[in-house]
Write an enzyme that holds these catalytic residues in place. Structure first.
Site, PDB file in Angstrom:
ATOM      1  N   GLU A 160      17.199  20.204  56.207  1.00 25.12           N
ATOM      2  CA  GLU A 160      15.650  20.366  56.413  1.00 25.12           C
ATOM      3  C   GLU A 160      14.951  21.645  56.326  1.00 25.12           C
ATOM      4  O   GLU A 160      14.170  22.227  57.173  1.00 25.12           O
ATOM      5  CB  GLU A 160      15.097  19.555  57.771  1.00 25.12           C
ATOM      6  CG  GLU A 160      15.659  18.124  57.831  1.00 25.12           C
ATOM      7  CD  GLU A 160      14.961  17.372  58.700  1.00 25.12           C
ATOM      8  OE1 GLU A 160      14.135  18.005  59.747  1.00 25.12           O
ATOM      9  OE2 GLU A 160      15.087  16.107  58.877  1.00 25.12           O
ATOM     10  N   GLU A 267      20.209  10.625  58.088  1.00 28.52           N
ATOM     11  CA  GLU A 267      19.927  10.195  59.151  1.00 28.52           C
ATOM     12  C   GLU A 267      18.989   8.840  59.071  1.00 28.52           C
ATOM     13  O   GLU A 267      18.260   8.986  57.880  1.00 28.52           O
ATOM     14  CB  GLU A 267      18.809  11.252  60.217  1.00 28.52           C
ATOM     15  CG  GLU A 267      19.648  12.332  60.532  1.00 28.52           C
ATOM     16  CD  GLU A 267      18.754  13.427  61.228  1.00 28.52           C
ATOM     17  OE1 GLU A 267      17.517  13.157  61.402  1.00 28.52           O
ATOM     18  OE2 GLU A 267      19.130  14.601  61.606  1.00 28.52           O
TER      19      GLU A 267
END
Ligand code: NAG
Ligand code: NAG
Ligand code: NAG
Ligand code: NAG
Ligand code: NAG
Ligand code: NAG
Ligand code: NAG
Ligand code: NAG
Length: 484
Positions: A160, A267
């Site tokens: 990220e 995720e």
């Protein structure tokens, strides 16, 4: 009559360390390099204790305590998973017990090379200043610590770094730079290739560009090491009442249909409703979504963010949540044959040459001039870091879980033990239900007796067996979980 040398040989065989087959990337798929089967991630994110469990001052990280890992690996085996992702490891610690336990359980590891302290990751607001020799020394240390474990599936070079539209402007060249340096280091210092990739936040405006930017080959060159080997997406779009279309899974299949690297959820698992029902699992692993290589449910342990499958207590006790049961029930429905089927079209895909034409958003970098490594990095990569801490597989001598583990209904689960697996662990116990057979040792309590259990008991270790008369059931009581 069996000769003594034969018995000795059988015993040696039964205690020999197993090694999971290395996984590598072929086009769009992960492939088991020995069986040549496709490998699809049926995984969970593993950070017991949350980010706080990473504490270099106190020599702590989530892969530090072999007893804790044994407990968790046994529960993950029963759940049906084949991969964990770990965040935030300390490269100076000894991870041998944990890595060996997961290897024995048939569970691969994808390891993030970064960590939360200053200097341990690329700073998305100032990538150039954080791309330093000290930073590279840290991430190469993680490679050194994990490269020798056969169950190290890959490394996340970054997580990220792009977390909104503005951060997509200046960071992408640095993301490729870190991938290049890691891959060059692995090529110079690892006995086998280990894939390196990225874990993306779901910033839909720039998601396709991020993937397109990372998977292409600069100059169309097969020797460009700055390419990602895989692309993970952190996806929470399937919430209460969603379906394949409304959760935009169909859009993802279109977006990644031509991917030349594996794409998976690094995720996933919206936590609405609670407890979670994991309806997305059947879609993700079903025939419509075979372009994706599975995913990792966020996350094993209940932490303040409220995504856990189990509650962990300081005294080592575990309480399963209903979420664990629900996820296991979904995994039990999966078609393992479908997951293992490789696809010659998908494995033959090769990357497009990088060009600004691949990028659709004006907010996204079109700069494919990748930053040079910081001064001294070339020598560091060719000579290796000094005093590397190299992990190694060690024998797993204890398989019985010593801590108390409670089922979601509050009942104590006794007899919880790790079952050594030949090959990767599979959903619904397909791989732990008999193929593990070695000899039963002198004590008669060897794990081998798993082969004597009925298929049903072996494939659902948490199931209560009521037929206490048969020897098989008695062995099952000793060797598999048993709910009181
Ligand atoms: C790509 O080609 C350009 C121009 O020939 C060259 O300067 C650059 O080093 C090449 N990059 C890679 C990664 O091969
Ligand atoms: C995938 O590739 C095929 C053949 O090159 C092309 O026709 C198709 O448009 C591509 N699909 C996407 C979504 O890019
Ligand atoms: C461990 O702690 C939990 C939570 O406080 C408690 O419910 C449980 O009884 C304890 N277990 C043992 C074995 O002490
Ligand atoms: C590992 O964890 C167990 C259970 O929490 C604990 O009893 C033990 O002291 C820990 N071992 C180490 C070396 O920290
Ligand atoms: C499982 O997948 C295989 C391979 O695609 C297929 O042949 C088989 O019919 C599937 N089984 C079920 C029960 O759907
Ligand atoms: C094989 O993979 C390609 C590329 O992802 C895909 O278009 C095709 O549908 C797949 N074939 C089968 C039989 O799954
Ligand atoms: C592209 O990035 C390189 C460093 O990676 C930098 O030197 C160059 O100025 C950038 N080009 C543009 C047009 O921003
Ligand atoms: C383990 O599995 C492999 C196939 O992956 C097989 O060739 C081998 O014989 C198996 N070993 C044992 C001990 O079952």
């Amino acid at each position: 009559m069996i000769s003594l040398p034969t018995i000795v040989a059988l015993l040696a065989l039964s205690t020999a360390a197993r090694a999971l087959n290395p996984i590598d990337v072929r086009g769009q798929d992960f492939i088991d390099t020995v069986t040549k089967n496709r490998f699809v991630l049926v995984g969970i994110d593993y950070q017991p204790g949350g980010q706080g469990a990473y504490n270099p001052t106190n020599s702590q990280d989530p892969l530090r305590n072999g007893t804790v890992c044994l407990r968790d690996a046994a529960l993950m085996q029963s759940l049906g998973i084949n991969t964990i992702r770990t965040y935030n490891v300390d490269p100076s610690l000894n991870h041998d017990d944990c890595a060996s336990v997961f290897n024995e359980a048939g569970i691969y590891m994808i390891v993030d090379v970064n960590a939360p302290l200053a200097g341990e990751s690329i700073d998305r607001s100032n990538p150039g200043s954080s791309y330093t020799l000290d930073y590279l020394t840290r991430i190469f240390g993680v490679v050194e610590a994990f490269k020798n474990y056969p169950n190290t599936l890959g490394f996340f070079a970054a997580n990220e770094v792009i977390n909104d539209v503005p951060t997509a402007k200046n960071n992408p060249p640095y993301m490729r730079a870190v991938q290049r340096d890691l891959k060059d280091y692995i090529a110079a210092h690892s006995s086998r290739p280990i894939p390196v990739g990225y874990s993306a936040a779901d910033v839909r405006e720039v998601l396709q560009d991020t993937w397109a930017y990372l998977q292409c080959a600069i100059n169309g060159s097969s020797s460009d090491t700055s390419r990602a080997d895989f692309f993970g997406l952190n996806s929470y779009s399937w919430c209460s009442g969603a379906n394949y279309q409304t959760a935009s899974y169909g859009a993802l299949v279109s977006m990644f249909g031509n991917s030349t690297i594996p794409v998976f959820f690094s995720e996933y698992g919206c936590n609405k409703p609670e407890p979670r029902t994991f309806d997305e699992v059947l879609a993700l692993y079903g025939p419509q979504m075979t372009v994706l290589s599975g995913g990792l449910v966020y996350e094993y342990s209940q932490e303040p963010s409220n995504y856990g499958l189990v509650d962990l207590y300081d005294n080592g006790t575990v309480q399963l949540r209903i979420d664990y049961d629900n996820l296991q029930a979904q995994y039990n429905k999966l078609n393992v044959t479908l997951l293992e089927t490789s696809n010659a079209t998908a494995t033959a895909l090769s990357p497009p040459a990088c060009s600004s034409g691949l990028i659709t958003s004006s907010s996204f970098s079109t700069n494919f001039t990748i930053p040079q490594p910081p001064a001294g990095a070339a020598a560091l990569i060719s000579s290796g870091i000094s005093n590397p801490n190299n992990g190694k597989i060690v024998p797993v001598t204890n398989t019985a879980v010593p801590m108390a583990v409670y089922a979601s209904n509050g009942g104590l689960i006794s007899g919880l033990a790790l079952k050594p697996v030949n090959g990767s662990n599979t959903p619904n116990g397909a791989n732990t239900g008999g193929s593990v057979s070695v000899s039963s040792g002198p004590s008669g309590t060897a794990t081998a007796a798993a082969s004597a259990t009925s298929k049903g008991a072996a494939s659902d270790p948490l199931m209560h067996s009521s037929s206490t008369n048969s020897i098989a059931a008695a062995l099952a009581a000793i060797l598999t979980f048993w709910m009181l």
